[in-house]
Design a protein around this motif. Structure first.
Motif, PDB file in Angstrom:
ATOM      1  N   CYS A 281       0.833  -1.201   0.000  1.00  0.00           N
ATOM      2  CA  CYS A 281       0.000   0.000   0.000  1.00  0.00           C
ATOM      3  C   CYS A 281       0.867   1.250   0.000  1.00  0.00           C
ATOM      4  CB  CYS A 281      -0.972   0.016   1.177  1.00  0.00           C
ATOM      5  SG  CYS A 281      -0.248   0.423   2.771  1.00  0.00           S
ATOM      6  N   TRP A 282       0.216   2.366  -0.302  1.00  0.00           N
ATOM      7  CA  TRP A 282       0.865   3.681  -0.352  1.00  0.00           C
ATOM      8  C   TRP A 282      -0.146   4.710   0.115  1.00  0.00           C
ATOM      9  CZ3 TRP A 282       1.786   7.004  -5.305  1.00  0.00           C
ATOM     10  CH2 TRP A 282       2.729   8.009  -5.033  1.00  0.00           C
ATOM     11  N   VAL A 283       0.277   5.603   1.004  1.00  0.00           N
ATOM     12  CA  VAL A 283      -0.570   6.714   1.446  1.00  0.00           C
ATOM     13  C   VAL A 283       0.026   7.995   0.890  1.00  0.00           C
ATOM     14  CG1 VAL A 283      -1.510   7.983   3.408  1.00  0.00           C
ATOM     15  CG2 VAL A 283      -1.237   5.494   3.546  1.00  0.00           C
ATOM     16  N   ILE A 284      -0.761   8.753   0.137  1.00  0.00           N
ATOM     17  CA  ILE A 284      -0.253   9.929  -0.555  1.00  0.00           C
ATOM     18  C   ILE A 284      -1.244  11.085  -0.424  1.00  0.00           C
ATOM     19  CG2 ILE A 284      -1.178   8.963  -2.700  1.00  0.00           C
ATOM     20  CD1 ILE A 284       1.889  11.265  -2.484  1.00  0.00           C
ATOM     21  N   SER A 285      -0.747  12.249  -0.015  1.00  0.00           N
ATOM     22  CA  SER A 285      -1.599  13.434   0.122  1.00  0.00           C
ATOM     23  C   SER A 285      -1.499  14.359  -1.074  1.00  0.00           C
ATOM     24  CB  SER A 285      -1.228  14.202   1.405  1.00  0.00           C
ATOM     25  OG  SER A 285      -1.481  13.416   2.544  1.00  0.00           O
TER      26      SER A 285
ATOM     27  N   HIS B  71       3.305  -3.951 -12.479  1.00  0.00           N
ATOM     28  CA  HIS B  71       3.764  -5.310 -12.211  1.00  0.00           C
ATOM     29  C   HIS B  71       3.211  -5.895 -10.915  1.00  0.00           C
ATOM     30  CE1 HIS B  71       6.642  -4.464 -15.405  1.00  0.00           C
ATOM     31  NE2 HIS B  71       7.025  -3.391 -14.737  1.00  0.00           N
ATOM     32  N   ILE B  72       2.602  -5.048 -10.079  1.00  0.00           N
ATOM     33  CA  ILE B  72       2.100  -5.528  -8.795  1.00  0.00           C
ATOM     34  C   ILE B  72       0.944  -4.628  -8.357  1.00  0.00           C
ATOM     35  CG2 ILE B  72       3.631  -4.091  -7.374  1.00  0.00           C
ATOM     36  CD1 ILE B  72       4.016  -6.486  -5.533  1.00  0.00           C
ATOM     37  N   LYS B  73      -0.025  -5.189  -7.660  1.00  0.00           N
ATOM     38  CA  LYS B  73      -1.179  -4.413  -7.207  1.00  0.00           C
ATOM     39  C   LYS B  73      -0.781  -3.576  -5.995  1.00  0.00           C
ATOM     40  CE  LYS B  73      -6.026  -4.911  -5.747  1.00  0.00           C
ATOM     41  NZ  LYS B  73      -5.878  -4.093  -4.504  1.00  0.00           N
ATOM     42  N   ILE B  74      -1.075  -2.278  -6.065  1.00  0.00           N
ATOM     43  CA  ILE B  74      -0.776  -1.358  -4.972  1.00  0.00           C
ATOM     44  C   ILE B  74      -2.064  -0.663  -4.555  1.00  0.00           C
ATOM     45  CG2 ILE B  74       0.552   0.658  -4.240  1.00  0.00           C
ATOM     46  CD1 ILE B  74       2.555  -0.011  -6.493  1.00  0.00           C
ATOM     47  N   ASP B  75      -2.454  -0.804  -3.310  1.00  0.00           N
ATOM     48  CA  ASP B  75      -3.618  -0.090  -2.784  1.00  0.00           C
ATOM     49  C   ASP B  75      -3.178   1.304  -2.337  1.00  0.00           C
ATOM     50  OD1 ASP B  75      -5.190  -2.310  -3.202  1.00  0.00           O
ATOM     51  OD2 ASP B  75      -4.962  -3.068  -1.161  1.00  0.00           O
ATOM     52  N   VAL B  76      -3.865   2.321  -2.855  1.00  0.00           N
ATOM     53  CA  VAL B  76      -3.480   3.704  -2.584  1.00  0.00           C
ATOM     54  C   VAL B  76      -4.524   4.369  -1.693  1.00  0.00           C
ATOM     55  CG1 VAL B  76      -2.887   5.930  -3.606  1.00  0.00           C
ATOM     56  CG2 VAL B  76      -2.301   3.809  -4.811  1.00  0.00           C
ATOM     57  N   TYR B  77      -4.039   5.033  -0.628  1.00  0.00           N
ATOM     58  CA  TYR B  77      -4.904   5.747   0.313  1.00  0.00           C
ATOM     59  C   TYR B  77      -4.438   7.195   0.425  1.00  0.00           C
ATOM     60  CZ  TYR B  77      -6.167   1.018   1.917  1.00  0.00           C
ATOM     61  OH  TYR B  77      -6.580  -0.293   1.993  1.00  0.00           O
ATOM     62  N   GLY B  78      -5.250   8.011   1.083  1.00  0.00           N
ATOM     63  CA  GLY B  78      -4.861   9.395   1.354  1.00  0.00           C
ATOM     64  C   GLY B  78      -5.656  10.404   0.569  1.00  0.00           C
TER      65      GLY B  78
ATOM     66  N   PRO C 281      -9.531   8.202   1.350  1.00  0.00           N
ATOM     67  CA  PRO C 281      -8.927   8.980   2.444  1.00  0.00           C
ATOM     68  C   PRO C 281      -8.973   8.196   3.754  1.00  0.00           C
ATOM     69  CG  PRO C 281     -11.106   9.819   1.910  1.00  0.00           C
ATOM     70  CD  PRO C 281     -10.781   8.798   0.851  1.00  0.00           C
ATOM     71  N   LEU C 282      -8.003   8.449   4.619  1.00  0.00           N
ATOM     72  CA  LEU C 282      -7.932   7.763   5.905  1.00  0.00           C
ATOM     73  C   LEU C 282      -8.035   8.773   7.042  1.00  0.00           C
ATOM     74  CD1 LEU C 282      -4.985   5.221   5.387  1.00  0.00           C
ATOM     75  CD2 LEU C 282      -7.410   4.673   5.580  1.00  0.00           C
ATOM     76  N   CYS C 283      -8.835   8.465   8.046  1.00  0.00           N
ATOM     77  CA  CYS C 283      -8.853   9.299   9.234  1.00  0.00           C
ATOM     78  C   CYS C 283      -7.546   9.062   9.997  1.00  0.00           C
ATOM     79  CB  CYS C 283     -10.058   8.963  10.115  1.00  0.00           C
ATOM     80  SG  CYS C 283      -9.986   7.321  10.878  1.00  0.00           S
ATOM     81  N   PRO C 284      -7.096  10.023  10.813  1.00  0.00           N
ATOM     82  CA  PRO C 284      -5.831   9.847  11.535  1.00  0.00           C
ATOM     83  C   PRO C 284      -5.761   8.561  12.348  1.00  0.00           C
ATOM     84  CG  PRO C 284      -6.553  12.119  11.694  1.00  0.00           C
ATOM     85  CD  PRO C 284      -7.667  11.364  11.018  1.00  0.00           C
ATOM     86  N   ALA C 285      -6.877   8.212  12.999  1.00  0.00           N
ATOM     87  CA  ALA C 285      -6.890   7.003  13.820  1.00  0.00           C
ATOM     88  C   ALA C 285      -6.896   5.722  12.984  1.00  0.00           C
ATOM     89  CB  ALA C 285      -8.103   7.019  14.750  1.00  0.00           C
ATOM     90  N   CYS C 286      -7.228   5.852  11.699  1.00  0.00           N
ATOM     91  CA  CYS C 286      -7.298   4.681  10.820  1.00  0.00           C
ATOM     92  C   CYS C 286      -5.974   4.369  10.139  1.00  0.00           C
ATOM     93  CB  CYS C 286      -8.349   4.898   9.730  1.00  0.00           C
ATOM     94  SG  CYS C 286      -9.993   5.307  10.338  1.00  0.00           S
ATOM     95  N   LEU C 287      -5.043   5.329  10.164  1.00  0.00           N
ATOM     96  CA  LEU C 287      -3.820   5.210   9.380  1.00  0.00           C
ATOM     97  C   LEU C 287      -3.014   3.973   9.732  1.00  0.00           C
ATOM     98  CD1 LEU C 287      -1.849   6.560   7.324  1.00  0.00           C
ATOM     99  CD2 LEU C 287      -0.751   7.638   9.306  1.00  0.00           C
ATOM    100  N   LEU C 288      -2.548   3.864  10.954  1.00  0.00           N
ATOM    101  CA  LEU C 288      -1.680   2.749  11.322  1.00  0.00           C
ATOM    102  C   LEU C 288      -2.390   1.396  11.290  1.00  0.00           C
ATOM    103  CD1 LEU C 288       0.605   4.254  14.123  1.00  0.00           C
ATOM    104  CD2 LEU C 288       0.924   4.197  11.655  1.00  0.00           C
ATOM    105  N   PRO C 289      -3.628   1.289  11.795  1.00  0.00           N
ATOM    106  CA  PRO C 289      -4.315  -0.002  11.692  1.00  0.00           C
ATOM    107  C   PRO C 289      -4.484  -0.477  10.249  1.00  0.00           C
ATOM    108  CG  PRO C 289      -5.422   1.384  13.296  1.00  0.00           C
ATOM    109  CD  PRO C 289      -4.415   2.253  12.606  1.00  0.00           C
ATOM    110  N   THR C 290      -4.692   0.469   9.326  1.00  0.00           N
ATOM    111  CA  THR C 290      -4.850   0.092   7.918  1.00  0.00           C
ATOM    112  C   THR C 290      -3.528  -0.378   7.332  1.00  0.00           C
ATOM    113  OG1 THR C 290      -6.670   1.645   7.615  1.00  0.00           O
ATOM    114  CG2 THR C 290      -5.535   0.891   5.630  1.00  0.00           C
TER     115      THR C 290
END
Length: 351
Positions: A174-178, A196-203, A209-218
């Motif tokens: 995964c990748w988190v990008i603002s 070449h590979i599946k990447i889940d993108v958040y942010g 988008p991810l809430c602050p409390a959701c970031l690390l658990p995700t």
């Protein structure tokens, strides 16, 4: 008595027939200082004025903040009250606010021996308007290890543990990008790797988008995290590595300064560097085919260390208290831009 006075004594020693007397007095005064990590012998607390609170954060600087809570630095006071300008020992200026409100900079130092500190955690690529500050600042306080006051985004601290708990993994990468800009190096590598590979993108720059409390658990559910910096500079290793990857319990795939620069801060077996591979296809194959035993080996550092984040501005400013006794008073940066833009020639992996 501060190190500024010690410097003055040493200068007098070279000019006066009483030089030996002054030098011995200076040595005695210097030996009375407690090493970095404690307070020096002072009649009153070291006072540090924060000219502008970074990003308008409310730091609640009430009195001797550095002697309370987790800071534990006696004899050091932080304040944002500008009426203290004529008595503060140190005045700290955060660059983001400085470049927006240039006319509000004090015309001159209001106290003999007062030192001004330039503060920034942004990279040179994202730092503008430096040319106007020639001869203004005595010290710099940045993420660079060669700063007068070094404030990293995180560190590893010794911590012995017989057992290492790795979060259960159900996804691969995964990748988190603002802020996504197609011309950035990290965007180019992402596009190539995603072929070449599946990447889940958040942010904020994604549809997830991810809430602050959701970031690390995700992130913790993923085997690998793309810790791609927005620009490549000496020592510019941010929370993308420290918080998003190491603290979350996943393996960072890093893009930033050379591997040797990372290895000054973390063990080489704790991360994967994109430059270790000839292509993004090779990297994708490496991630897809890694067996469980090899994967577990990337967490061996957790038997010896734990992650400490430096994400609190109170704690960052209290670092000045630690460094103050050993800082050279009277030093001035003739060109802040030259120092910050021209990184040291000894950058690991560089020319």
């Amino acid at each position: 008595m501060t190190s500024c006075i010690l410097l003055a004594l040493k200068r007098l020693a070279s000019l006066s027939v009483l030089g030996v007397l002054f030098w011995n007095l200076g040595f005695l005064l210097q030996s009375s200082h407690i090493p970095a990590g404690g307070a020096s012998t002072r009649d009153k607390p070291l006072s540090i004025l924060i000219w502008d609170l970074p990003f308008n954060h409310n730091l609640n600087l009430s009195g001797h903040i550095c002697a309370t809570g987790r800071h534990h630095k006696e004899g050091c006071l932080l304040t944002s009250n500008r009426s203290w300008l004529d008595q503060a020992d140190v005045v700290a200026f955060h660059h983001r606010e400085l470049q927006r409100n240039r006319s509000r900079l004090p015309r001159a130092k209001k106290k003999p021996g007062q030192n001004w500190v330039w503060v920034s955690l942004e990279s040179p690529t994202n730092t503008k308007d430096l040319a106007g500050w020639n001869g203004t600042f005595n010290w710099v306080m940045t993420y660079r290890q060669d700063s007068d006051i070094f404030i990293p985004y995180g560190v590893l601290v010794p911590h012995l543990s017989d057992k290492v708990d790795i979060p259960k993994k159900s996804h691969l990468v995964c990748w988190v990008i603002s802020n996504y800009h197609r011309t950035q190096k990290r965007a180019e590598l992402y596009r190539e790797l995603s072929r070449h590979i599946k990447i889940d993108v958040y942010g904020k720059a994604s549809k997830k988008p991810l809430c602050p409390a959701c970031l690390l658990p995700t992130i913790s559910q993923y085997k690998f995290y793309l810790a791609f910096e927005n620009s490549i500079h000496q020592d510019y290793i941010t929370e993308k590595l420290w918080r998003n990857a190491l603290l979350a319990g996943t393996i960072p795939v890093v893009m930033g300064p050379p591997r040797a620069n990372y290895e000054q801060l973390i063990p080489g077996e704790a991360f994967i560097h994109v430059e270790d591979f000839g292509s993004m296809q090779e990297l994708a194959t490496f991630l897809l085919t890694m067996n469980d035993s090899h994967y577990q080996s990337f967490f061996s550092w957790r038997h010896r260390y734990t992650v400490k984040l430096y994400d609190n501005w109170q704690e960052r400013f209290c670092t000045i208290c630690d460094r103050y006794p050993s800082l050279l008073c009277g030093k001035v940066y003739p060109s802040l831009e030259d120092w910050f833009q021209n990184e040291r020639s000894g950058l690991p992996g560089g020319p």
